[in-house]
Motif scaffolding. Sequence first.
Motif, short mmCIF file in Angstrom:
data_model
loop_
_atom_site.label_atom_id
_atom_site.label_comp_id
_atom_site.label_asym_id
_atom_site.label_seq_id
_atom_site.Cartn_x
_atom_site.Cartn_y
_atom_site.Cartn_z
N GLU A 1 31.30 24.73 5.70
CA GLU A 1 31.34 25.20 4.31
C GLU A 1 31.60 24.05 3.36
OE1 GLU A 1 33.59 28.65 1.70
OE2 GLU A 1 34.75 27.47 3.13
N LEU B 1 28.51 21.89 3.05
CA LEU B 1 27.46 22.58 2.30
C LEU B 1 27.73 22.52 0.80
CD1 LEU B 1 24.95 24.39 2.16
CD2 LEU B 1 26.47 26.37 2.46
N TYR B 2 28.95 22.87 0.41
CA TYR B 2 29.28 22.84 -1.02
C TYR B 2 29.36 21.41 -1.55
CZ TYR B 2 30.10 27.85 -1.43
OH TYR B 2 29.93 29.22 -1.47
N LEU C 1 27.41 18.97 -0.65
CA LEU C 1 26.03 18.59 -0.93
C LEU C 1 25.52 19.25 -2.21
CD1 LEU C 1 23.51 17.07 0.04
CD2 LEU C 1 22.87 19.12 1.35
N ILE C 2 25.84 20.54 -2.37
CA ILE C 2 25.39 21.27 -3.56
C ILE C 2 25.98 20.66 -4.83
CG2 ILE C 2 25.54 23.47 -4.78
CD1 ILE C 2 25.40 24.85 -2.04
N PHE C 3 27.28 20.41 -4.82
CA PHE C 3 27.93 19.90 -6.03
C PHE C 3 27.65 18.41 -6.24
CE2 PHE C 3 30.46 23.80 -5.66
CZ PHE C 3 30.45 24.21 -6.99
N VAL D 1 24.76 16.88 -5.47
CA VAL D 1 23.42 16.82 -6.04
C VAL D 1 23.43 17.30 -7.49
CG1 VAL D 1 21.07 17.75 -5.91
CG2 VAL D 1 22.25 17.04 -3.82
N GLY D 2 24.11 18.42 -7.74
CA GLY D 2 24.17 18.95 -9.10
C GLY D 2 24.85 18.00 -10.07
N PRO E 1 31.74 19.66 -10.53
CA PRO E 1 31.42 18.99 -9.26
C PRO E 1 32.62 18.31 -8.62
CG PRO E 1 29.74 18.50 -10.90
CD PRO E 1 30.87 19.18 -11.62
N LYS F 1 32.61 30.38 -6.89
CA LYS F 1 31.75 29.31 -6.38
C LYS F 1 30.32 29.47 -6.88
CE LYS F 1 34.42 29.40 -2.07
NZ LYS F 1 34.34 29.66 -0.61
N VAL G 1 28.20 27.03 -9.45
CA VAL G 1 26.91 26.43 -9.08
C VAL G 1 25.83 26.80 -10.09
CG1 VAL G 1 25.08 26.42 -7.35
CG2 VAL G 1 27.46 26.30 -6.62
N TYR H 1 23.81 23.96 -12.40
CA TYR H 1 22.37 23.70 -12.34
C TYR H 1 21.66 24.20 -13.59
CZ TYR H 1 22.53 21.90 -7.60
OH TYR H 1 22.77 21.11 -6.51
#
Length: 244
Positions: free
Chosen positions: A109, A112-113, A115-117, A119-120, A183, A199, A203, A207
């Motif tokens: 988890e 995953l988060y 990477l998401i944050f 990149v954002g 982020p 969360k 996100v 974005y």
Amino acid sequence: MIFTILIYMFILLYGNMVMQAVLEEKKSRIVEVMVSSVKPVNLLIGKIVGIGLVGITQLVIWGVLAGILFSGMSLFISSPEQAAAMSADMGDFDMEGLVGSIMGINWFEMALYFLIFFVGGYVLYASIFAMFASAVDSEEDTSQFMTPVTLLIMFAFFAGFYSVSNPDGPLAFWTSLIPFTSPIVMMVRIPFGIPLWEKLLSVALLYGTFILISFFAAKIYRVGILMYGKKPNLKEMMKWITYK
């Protein structure tokens, strides 16, 4: 907290790399040749994506090395008895508690988060860095624009530190939702088991703000990249958005 520090470092590092790349192309006037065959918007996107992929590659390498390190630690400390023995040898240091805390984290988890944050946060700030860099002729001229942006990133970093001791406080809550700070701060709060809706909302706001900022950044970039000998202010840059 390590994920927060990584995002903070990489946003500043790779955001500045985007800014330097834009300034270098503008100062050398290479961009004048490039825009004759490539749309300025595509040039901007390619620059952000290219440098971002470099950052992700570096993160993957670090992640693999960290995984090997933790695997080695788990093999070395294969039982609670060994951890307790090491704690006794190291005095008051609770090695058993440390190992238990590390093993209790949901690393999938977190990754995953992260990477998401990452990149954002990167694409959001890289768009801002590129936008301001395209409007000036030298690195010295960027200070009037970049100082507030850098201070905002630093504020997010210190808010993240504060959130470690109070992850459900008002400062932690709101800064984990505001796109310019989320982020960094959200990665501090996630291990404490915050609700899923926070969360997802964070996100979505991150974005969504990136899409909005990138629209304005592309408009300013296409004008500023070919503008020389002038130090525009924010008011003039806003006028560039309306140019066709």
